[in-house]
Design an enzyme around this catalytic site. Sequence first.
Site, PDB file in Angstrom:
ATOM      1  N   LEU A  64      -3.898  -2.097   1.372  1.00 19.46           N
ATOM      2  CA  LEU A  64      -3.956  -3.403   2.023  1.00 19.46           C
ATOM      3  C   LEU A  64      -3.294  -3.280   3.390  1.00 19.46           C
ATOM      4  O   LEU A  64      -2.264  -2.617   3.526  1.00 19.46           O
ATOM      5  CB  LEU A  64      -3.224  -4.466   1.202  1.00 19.46           C
ATOM      6  CG  LEU A  64      -3.800  -4.768  -0.174  1.00 19.46           C
ATOM      7  CD1 LEU A  64      -2.875  -5.713  -0.938  1.00 19.46           C
ATOM      8  CD2 LEU A  64      -5.188  -5.375  -0.055  1.00 19.46           C
ATOM      9  N   GLN A  98      -1.536  -5.313   5.033  1.00 17.44           N
ATOM     10  CA  GLN A  98      -0.196  -5.888   5.112  1.00 17.44           C
ATOM     11  C   GLN A  98       0.813  -5.228   4.165  1.00 17.44           C
ATOM     12  O   GLN A  98       1.967  -5.646   4.110  1.00 17.44           O
ATOM     13  CB  GLN A  98      -0.260  -7.389   4.829  1.00 17.44           C
ATOM     14  CG  GLN A  98      -1.146  -8.154   5.796  1.00 17.44           C
ATOM     15  CD  GLN A  98      -0.761  -7.934   7.248  1.00 17.44           C
ATOM     16  OE1 GLN A  98       0.407  -7.934   7.608  1.00 17.44           O
ATOM     17  NE2 GLN A  98      -1.746  -7.715   8.096  1.00 17.44           N
ATOM     18  N   CYS A  99       0.395  -4.215   3.448  1.00 17.20           N
ATOM     19  CA  CYS A  99       1.271  -3.531   2.491  1.00 17.20           C
ATOM     20  C   CYS A  99       2.197  -2.560   3.230  1.00 17.20           C
ATOM     21  O   CYS A  99       1.731  -1.698   3.976  1.00 17.20           O
ATOM     22  CB  CYS A  99       0.402  -2.783   1.476  1.00 17.20           C
ATOM     23  SG  CYS A  99       1.309  -1.694   0.376  1.00 17.20           S
ATOM     24  N   ASP A 100       3.505  -2.701   3.024  1.00 17.84           N
ATOM     25  CA  ASP A 100       4.474  -1.838   3.707  1.00 17.84           C
ATOM     26  C   ASP A 100       4.291  -0.366   3.350  1.00 17.84           C
ATOM     27  O   ASP A 100       4.379   0.503   4.216  1.00 17.84           O
ATOM     28  CB  ASP A 100       5.906  -2.270   3.377  1.00 17.84           C
ATOM     29  CG  ASP A 100       6.280  -3.590   4.022  1.00 17.84           C
ATOM     30  OD1 ASP A 100       5.662  -3.963   5.047  1.00 17.84           O
ATOM     31  OD2 ASP A 100       7.200  -4.253   3.510  1.00 17.84           O
ATOM     32  N   ARG A 154       1.248   0.950   5.212  1.00 22.23           N
ATOM     33  CA  ARG A 154       1.533   1.153   6.635  1.00 22.23           C
ATOM     34  C   ARG A 154       2.405   2.390   6.838  1.00 22.23           C
ATOM     35  O   ARG A 154       2.192   3.165   7.769  1.00 22.23           O
ATOM     36  CB  ARG A 154       2.197  -0.085   7.230  1.00 22.23           C
ATOM     37  CG  ARG A 154       1.216  -1.246   7.364  1.00 22.23           C
ATOM     38  CD  ARG A 154       1.777  -2.340   8.224  1.00 22.23           C
ATOM     39  NE  ARG A 154       2.993  -2.885   7.649  1.00 22.23           N
ATOM     40  CZ  ARG A 154       3.221  -4.172   7.484  1.00 22.23           C
ATOM     41  NH1 ARG A 154       2.321  -5.066   7.849  1.00 22.23           N
ATOM     42  NH2 ARG A 154       4.343  -4.591   6.962  1.00 22.23           N
TER      43      ARG A 154
END
Length: 116
Positions: free
Chosen positions: A8, A10-12, A15
Amino acid sequence: MKRIVYGLKQCDSCRKAMRWMDGQGLDHTFVDIRAQTPPTKEIQSWLDTVGDTKLVNRRSTTWRGLSESERASTTGSDAAQMLHQHPTLIKRPVLALDEVILVGFSEADWAAALLE
């Protein structure tokens, strides 16, 4: 070698994995599992490789919102279909390399798979 990272935006962890791959100069393709959910057949191959214990994110908000019968269907023959219906139940990121599937980001594991 084709490198596909499923996750995803927005997944840390996703990223962090992408930054690490960029830092290593590794070409890769990122697939947002919410926007482009992998086919059930592909999810089934991941389950066959790593198992539901490793692939199903049982700490997610989505998991907490499932009924007991839905949770039960994340194992066995219904698991791939359930993960296709609820892609945020898939632990992230998933790194797909030819025959190797890595779930979650571990710099050591990814380095061993990608840099050797």
